[in-house]
Scaffold this motif. Sequence first.
Motif, PDB file in Angstrom:
ATOM      1  N   MET A 229       0.795  -1.197   0.263  1.00  0.00           N
ATOM      2  CA  MET A 229      -0.067   0.058  -0.101  1.00  0.00           C
ATOM      3  C   MET A 229       0.835   1.152  -0.039  1.00  0.00           C
ATOM      4  O   MET A 229       1.887   1.220   0.682  1.00  0.00           O
ATOM      5  CB  MET A 229      -0.809  -0.115   1.227  1.00  0.00           C
ATOM      6  CG  MET A 229      -1.769  -1.252   1.323  1.00  0.00           C
ATOM      7  SD  MET A 229      -3.101  -0.939  -0.204  1.00  0.00           S
ATOM      8  CE  MET A 229      -3.827   0.507   0.112  1.00  0.00           C
ATOM      9  N   PRO A 230       0.389   2.144  -0.685  1.00  0.00           N
ATOM     10  CA  PRO A 230       1.228   3.480  -0.674  1.00  0.00           C
ATOM     11  C   PRO A 230       1.390   4.062   0.733  1.00  0.00           C
ATOM     12  O   PRO A 230       0.362   4.132   1.465  1.00  0.00           O
ATOM     13  CB  PRO A 230       0.753   4.461  -1.705  1.00  0.00           C
ATOM     14  CG  PRO A 230      -0.773   3.958  -1.674  1.00  0.00           C
ATOM     15  CD  PRO A 230      -0.668   2.290  -1.462  1.00  0.00           C
ATOM     16  N   VAL A 231       2.348   4.837   0.944  1.00  0.00           N
ATOM     17  CA  VAL A 231       2.733   5.510   2.508  1.00  0.00           C
ATOM     18  C   VAL A 231       2.150   7.125   2.131  1.00  0.00           C
ATOM     19  O   VAL A 231       2.411   7.494   1.150  1.00  0.00           O
ATOM     20  CB  VAL A 231       4.135   5.603   2.664  1.00  0.00           C
ATOM     21  CG1 VAL A 231       4.151   6.236   3.950  1.00  0.00           C
ATOM     22  CG2 VAL A 231       4.499   4.069   2.712  1.00  0.00           C
ATOM     23  N   VAL A 232       1.215   7.252   3.005  1.00  0.00           N
ATOM     24  CA  VAL A 232       0.844   8.528   2.876  1.00  0.00           C
ATOM     25  C   VAL A 232       1.170   9.444   3.953  1.00  0.00           C
ATOM     26  O   VAL A 232       1.271   8.991   5.398  1.00  0.00           O
ATOM     27  CB  VAL A 232      -0.907   8.425   3.147  1.00  0.00           C
ATOM     28  CG1 VAL A 232      -1.706  10.060   2.818  1.00  0.00           C
ATOM     29  CG2 VAL A 232      -1.368   7.380   1.977  1.00  0.00           C
ATOM     30  N   ARG A 281      12.709   8.601   5.887  1.00  0.00           N
ATOM     31  CA  ARG A 281      13.713   7.500   5.817  1.00  0.00           C
ATOM     32  C   ARG A 281      13.125   6.519   6.991  1.00  0.00           C
ATOM     33  O   ARG A 281      13.390   5.371   6.510  1.00  0.00           O
ATOM     34  CB  ARG A 281      14.925   7.948   6.184  1.00  0.00           C
ATOM     35  CG  ARG A 281      15.751   8.629   5.120  1.00  0.00           C
ATOM     36  CD  ARG A 281      17.181   9.057   5.543  1.00  0.00           C
ATOM     37  NE  ARG A 281      17.715   9.856   4.492  1.00  0.00           N
ATOM     38  CZ  ARG A 281      19.109  10.249   4.717  1.00  0.00           C
ATOM     39  NH1 ARG A 281      19.855  10.178   5.905  1.00  0.00           N
ATOM     40  NH2 ARG A 281      19.760  11.098   3.595  1.00  0.00           N
ATOM     41  N   ALA A 282      12.530   6.850   7.993  1.00  0.00           N
ATOM     42  CA  ALA A 282      12.179   6.107   8.864  1.00  0.00           C
ATOM     43  C   ALA A 282      10.873   5.299   8.563  1.00  0.00           C
ATOM     44  O   ALA A 282      10.938   3.947   8.858  1.00  0.00           O
ATOM     45  CB  ALA A 282      11.822   6.657  10.460  1.00  0.00           C
ATOM     46  N   TYR A 286      13.958   1.890   2.755  1.00  0.00           N
ATOM     47  CA  TYR A 286      14.837   1.582   1.623  1.00  0.00           C
ATOM     48  C   TYR A 286      15.420   2.803   0.732  1.00  0.00           C
ATOM     49  O   TYR A 286      16.208   2.842   0.176  1.00  0.00           O
ATOM     50  CB  TYR A 286      13.995   0.687   0.539  1.00  0.00           C
ATOM     51  CG  TYR A 286      12.608   1.308  -0.281  1.00  0.00           C
ATOM     52  CD1 TYR A 286      12.696   2.232  -0.951  1.00  0.00           C
ATOM     53  CD2 TYR A 286      11.407   1.219   0.737  1.00  0.00           C
ATOM     54  CE1 TYR A 286      11.801   2.911  -1.642  1.00  0.00           C
ATOM     55  CE2 TYR A 286      10.453   2.137   0.313  1.00  0.00           C
ATOM     56  CZ  TYR A 286      10.515   2.703  -0.854  1.00  0.00           C
ATOM     57  OH  TYR A 286       9.406   3.177  -1.531  1.00  0.00           O
ATOM     58  N   LEU A 287      14.771   3.837   1.234  1.00  0.00           N
ATOM     59  CA  LEU A 287      15.204   5.302   0.792  1.00  0.00           C
ATOM     60  C   LEU A 287      16.544   5.707   1.184  1.00  0.00           C
ATOM     61  O   LEU A 287      17.118   6.491   0.582  1.00  0.00           O
ATOM     62  CB  LEU A 287      14.216   6.459   0.966  1.00  0.00           C
ATOM     63  CG  LEU A 287      12.805   6.118   0.308  1.00  0.00           C
ATOM     64  CD1 LEU A 287      11.909   7.489   1.015  1.00  0.00           C
ATOM     65  CD2 LEU A 287      12.743   6.194  -1.165  1.00  0.00           C
ATOM     66  N   ALA A 288      16.982   4.925   2.151  1.00  0.00           N
ATOM     67  CA  ALA A 288      18.308   5.486   2.514  1.00  0.00           C
ATOM     68  C   ALA A 288      19.594   4.818   1.552  1.00  0.00           C
ATOM     69  O   ALA A 288      20.686   5.302   1.699  1.00  0.00           O
ATOM     70  CB  ALA A 288      18.672   4.829   4.100  1.00  0.00           C
TER      71      ALA A 288
END
Length: 299
Positions: A229-232, A281-282, A286-288
């Motif tokens: 699910m997308p993060v909002v 990032r928290a 995976y963005l890190a």
Amino acid sequence: MSAPVSVDASPTPVETASTPVNVESAITVIAAVLTVLLTAVAFWLSYEHLQEVAAAHGMAEAVARSWAWPATVDLFIVIGELLILRASLAHKVDWWAILLVTAGDGASIALNVAGVGKDANALDYVVAAVPPVAALLAFGALMRQVHAYLAGRSATGETHPSTGVEHPSTPVEVSSDRPPATPSGPPVIEADPGPEHPALPAGVEAASTPVDAEPVEVDARSTAVDLCMPVVYGNRVDQLVRALYGMHFTQPSTTRMTLAMGAAGLGTSPSTARTARSRVRAREPYLADFPGALRVEAV
């Protein structure tokens, strides 16, 4: 060019198919008329004999009473048969109605036979018993025909073609399973033009692809729920920082974040930008793994 084939449009098959229906209807009408006639004759014979029995046993001088007395016996048969018909149409069994028919018919047959006398011939008893028995059977046959007619009309009324009322509900069910749309963030204005970024490494592209090479077949109704699910983000600064990740696939620097915040009217505080980047990032670790920008800046 072949000659056109002629088609025989004569109505002969229709007329042939309708003939049995007409014959069946005629037979049904004749049977109903004869059943009504037999019922009336049998009831009249039984009724008149019971009137003679009543007149011979205390009602000779009271003619009206002698003619009314047989109704106290024969009308039980009529009432019971009508109640049985009603119960049959409702797909039920009315034992009280069956008891009425049994009592009325038994009493009618017994009184007709007993009215002949003790020393009569055996055939006299048979003649006396035939009218009430015939009345019972004929009236039962008449009620059966009435039941078949009413049941046929009821079945015809229930077989109307569907009006298609249920069909409009189908789009509603489909639309209710669609995943919620991801809220779009504020427009981000790129204020730091720099050298063109190099192409992404193969590892970065593989890490950002959440779908397998051979996806497993999943039910269409549950696909949107089972997948990621997308993060909002509810915070506008977090939305802006997350959008910077999606635009360049690199770690957004403090300068780039503050310039984008200023263009969106969210202030230019470096600490606010770095805090928002930490929150993003928290929530999406995976963005890190994204590579840093070409220009190294103090953070």
